[in-house]
Structures are given as C-alpha cells and as structure tokens.
Design an enzyme around this catalytic site. Structure first.
Site, short mmCIF file in Angstrom:
data_model
loop_
_atom_site.label_atom_id
_atom_site.label_comp_id
_atom_site.label_asym_id
_atom_site.label_seq_id
_atom_site.Cartn_x
_atom_site.Cartn_y
_atom_site.Cartn_z
N GLY A 139 -7.13 1.00 -5.56
CA GLY A 139 -6.63 0.03 -6.53
C GLY A 139 -6.00 0.75 -7.71
N SER A 163 -10.17 1.78 2.47
CA SER A 163 -11.03 0.68 2.05
C SER A 163 -10.84 -0.42 3.06
CB SER A 163 -10.68 0.19 0.64
OG SER A 163 -9.43 -0.46 0.63
N THR A 195 -17.42 7.19 -10.34
CA THR A 195 -17.21 6.66 -11.69
C THR A 195 -17.08 5.15 -11.65
OG1 THR A 195 -14.83 7.02 -11.48
CG2 THR A 195 -16.10 8.76 -12.55
N ARG A 204 -19.49 2.22 -9.78
CA ARG A 204 -20.78 1.60 -10.02
C ARG A 204 -21.83 2.30 -9.16
NH1 ARG A 204 -18.68 0.12 -13.78
NH2 ARG A 204 -18.45 -1.96 -14.72
N GLU A 216 -29.31 1.82 -15.82
CA GLU A 216 -28.77 2.51 -17.00
C GLU A 216 -29.34 1.90 -18.27
OE1 GLU A 216 -24.50 2.54 -16.89
OE2 GLU A 216 -24.42 3.32 -14.85
N HIS A 241 -22.42 7.58 -18.11
CA HIS A 241 -21.49 6.45 -18.02
C HIS A 241 -20.53 6.43 -19.22
CE1 HIS A 241 -20.88 2.11 -16.35
NE2 HIS A 241 -19.74 2.74 -16.56
#
Length: 365
Positions: free
Chosen positions: A167, A188, A247, A249, A278, A297
């Site tokens: 994406g 994907s 980077t 989830r 987190e 994060h």
C-alpha cells in the site's frame, strides 16, 4: 456553541509521553474561552476501571493514535464524553459503533506518511549493520580490546527486500530499496501483478516471499485476516540470516512463534517498532530476547507529525464547539479493493470531505 459555552468544558489530551502537546499547538483560544485542558503524560494503563476513573470528568478526549483504546465497555461508562479527536486518519482502537450509538462525535487529524517509512529504514539499517551492538559503545570505551568493531554487518545492494503489503507505506519503502539496488518483491492477499509493476517491483507468492527475502518488512493493516498472518510456518520458511521488520502492528506476527524463532536462531534478527501490548511491559521476554532490535513505537513520532496532530486537534475542537465539526470519522461498509492499499481495513472509517493533501492516505503504522 459560543465561546461562553466553552466555559467548564473539560478536555483530556492523552499519552503525551514527551510532554510536547502544549508547546506544539496553540491551546489558548480554548482556555481563554473557559475550557480546561489537561495533558496526561503517563499512560493510563490497561485496566478498564482505572482508565474510566481518570476520564470520567472529561467532555472531550484527544487520543494519541491507538495508545489508549476507547472500547465499547469504556465508552458506555463515560457519561460526559461528547467528542473524541483521534490523531491520524484511522484508529482501530476506537469502537465507532459504540460512539455512534452514544452520540459521541469522532473527528480525526491529518497524517504525514513519510515518518513511518523513514523509520522502517532506520530499523533495516540498524539490523543489517548490527547497530544494536555497535551504537553507544563510546561511553564504555571504544578501544581495540574493548568494544571497537565487534560485529560484521551486511550490505543491502543486490539483496532481496520482501514487502508484506504494498500500500502507501509499502510502496514508499519499496522505492528506497530500489534506490539501494535491492531486488524488491511483494505479496499480499489482493496484490496484483499490475499494482506491483506500478511501484516497480515484482509480485511473488507468499511462500516465496518468506523463503527468498533477505529483509522482510510488514506493511498491512491489522484485521481479522491479517492477525497472526506471520506465524511459525512462515518463520520456518525464512533464511537463517534474514531480518524481519515490523512497523505496522504487533499482532500481525505471532509473538510466541517469533520469540521461539529468535531464541533458536531460526532467523537472523527481528527489528520491531510495534508489539501486542504497548507500552511493552518491563518483564516482557522480547526485552531480553536475542537477535532483536527494538524501538518503542516511534515510527510516526516526529516533530512535524506532532505539529499536525495537535494543530488539527485544536481546530477540530474549536470547530465542534462552533457547531461546524471538521474531519468527521464515521463507520462505513467494508470495501475490498484491488491491490492492498486498504484491503485489510475491516470496518473502515468513512472520512468527511475530500482529502486535502498527501496525508489523505495514512500508512499502516
């Protein structure tokens, strides 16, 4: 709503970890009208009762990304809440069905896509050149017999970069890989050969992506079908010196399987910016796991990004108070599109108004 009606309005700005929310936006218009703005630097934790107790007095919540989930259980216990402003253009941790049912308006801010792509490359370089071992050695003495050149890194030119998702963010990462002379491939579930060719890369099948990549970077939205997509079987396909970067989830990768893989030396390194829970608990096994590069994060955390977040948050609150809300986030019917720009968005939000800048398409950070 007139300025006099701002009087007594209570606004909570959540998870201001760095203590910069007040300096990066002008809150004075709200406060001069009588609103009370409270900045929460510390995370409120994961206990529903504690979160509800802290937020019960507030009419407005400014949520920093997905740091503090606003679930249906929490929302139904916040009787004063009338407006939520989320930073960024989507927030999977806000239950939009529950906000709609309770008449709580949700607005969003704009978003820069570049910081997350930049941080992806920071992690790739850190892992490839073993910066986890080499950085910071100066304080303890960079000498030939104590900390000077203790590892041998790997270059990127000619190696294969595999992208799990192509994406907006994946495409940005792909372009940098091509500039480094890498062989860039992607997969994907809905990715087409045509979409891959538009970015200048090649689509491969899932097994080939995992088996052949020297660097494999995850760029998908977390959804029912992407949760746990990288599990023990996929990790077993990877090269023993491969680097896995996430980077996006944390739950896209099966955490237990990943811990087993790095402990056994099944992969070369896990370079992570996102986690199942987190902030990452102090006693979490990832903190002491071998073959890891970990950051807290911060993929989206830049001054430029925060200036947009807090500026837009103030605008959203002022507009709502004036009776003309901006950037409304609403629940929409899921749509599956060709390619994977939004392919994994379960219950995607519908944004009010046309996109105004490049920030319109938010990366999966």
């Amino acid at each position: 709503m007139t300025p006099t009606e701002l009087h007594g309005l209570r606004i909570a700005v959540l998870d201001d970890y760095q203590g910069v929310a007040r300096e990066l936006a002008d809150w004075s218009g709200l406060e001069s009208g009588g609103a009370e703005v409270t900045m929460f630097r510390e995370h409120l934790g994961h206990d529903d009762d504690a979160v509800v107790a802290a937020l019960t007095p507030f009419d407005v919540i400014v949520a920093m990304r997905e740091r503090t989930p606003l679930t249906a259980n929490r929302l139904e216990r916040l009787p004063n809440l009338r407006l939520i402003v989320t930073t960024g253009r989507r927030n999977a941790s806000i239950d939009l069905k529950a906000t709609a049912a309770r008449g709580i308006l949700v607005s969003h801010t704009e978003y820069l896509p570049s910081p997350a792509a930049e941080h992806t490359w920071a992690l790739i370089h850190a892992a490839a050149r073993r910066l986890d071992a080499e950085l910071g050695a100066g304080g303890s003495g960079w000498t030939h017999d104590g900390g000077w050149q203790t590892t041998v890194g790997r270059g990127l030119d000619g190696r294969r970069l595999g992208l799990l998702g192509l994406g907006n963010l994946g495409a940005r990462v792909a372009k940098v890989g091509l500039a480094f002379g890498m062989d860039v491939v992607a997969w994907s579930q809905n990715l087409t050969d045509e979409r891959a060719a538009e970015v200048g890369v090649r689509r491969v099948e899932k097994d080939e992506l995992f088996a052949s990549s020297d660097i494999l970077s995850v760029h998908l939205v977390l959804s029912k079908r992407s949760r746990g997509l990288v599990g023990a079987a996929e990790l077993a396909l990877m090269k023993p010196d491969a680097v896995l970067v996430n980077t996006s989830r944390g739950p896209i990768i099966d955490e237990a399987a990943l811990l087993d893989a790095v402990a056994a030396g099944q992969i070369g390194c896990a370079a992570l910016d996102v986690y199942d829970v987190e902030p990452l608990p102090a006693d979490h096994p990832l903190r002491t796991a071998p073959r890891t590069v970990l950051t807290p994060h911060i993929g989206y955390v830049t001054r430029e990004q925060y200036e947009i977040f807090y500026r837009d948050a103030v605008e959203d609150i002022e507009a709502w108070a004036a009776g003309a809300p901006l950037r409304i986030l609403e629940l929409a019917v899921p749509v599956v599109r060709t390619g994977d720009l939004k392919e994994d968005a379960a219950n995607p939000p519908r944004l009010s108004g046309p996109p105004t800048t490049e920030t319109a398409t938010e990366p999966k950070v």
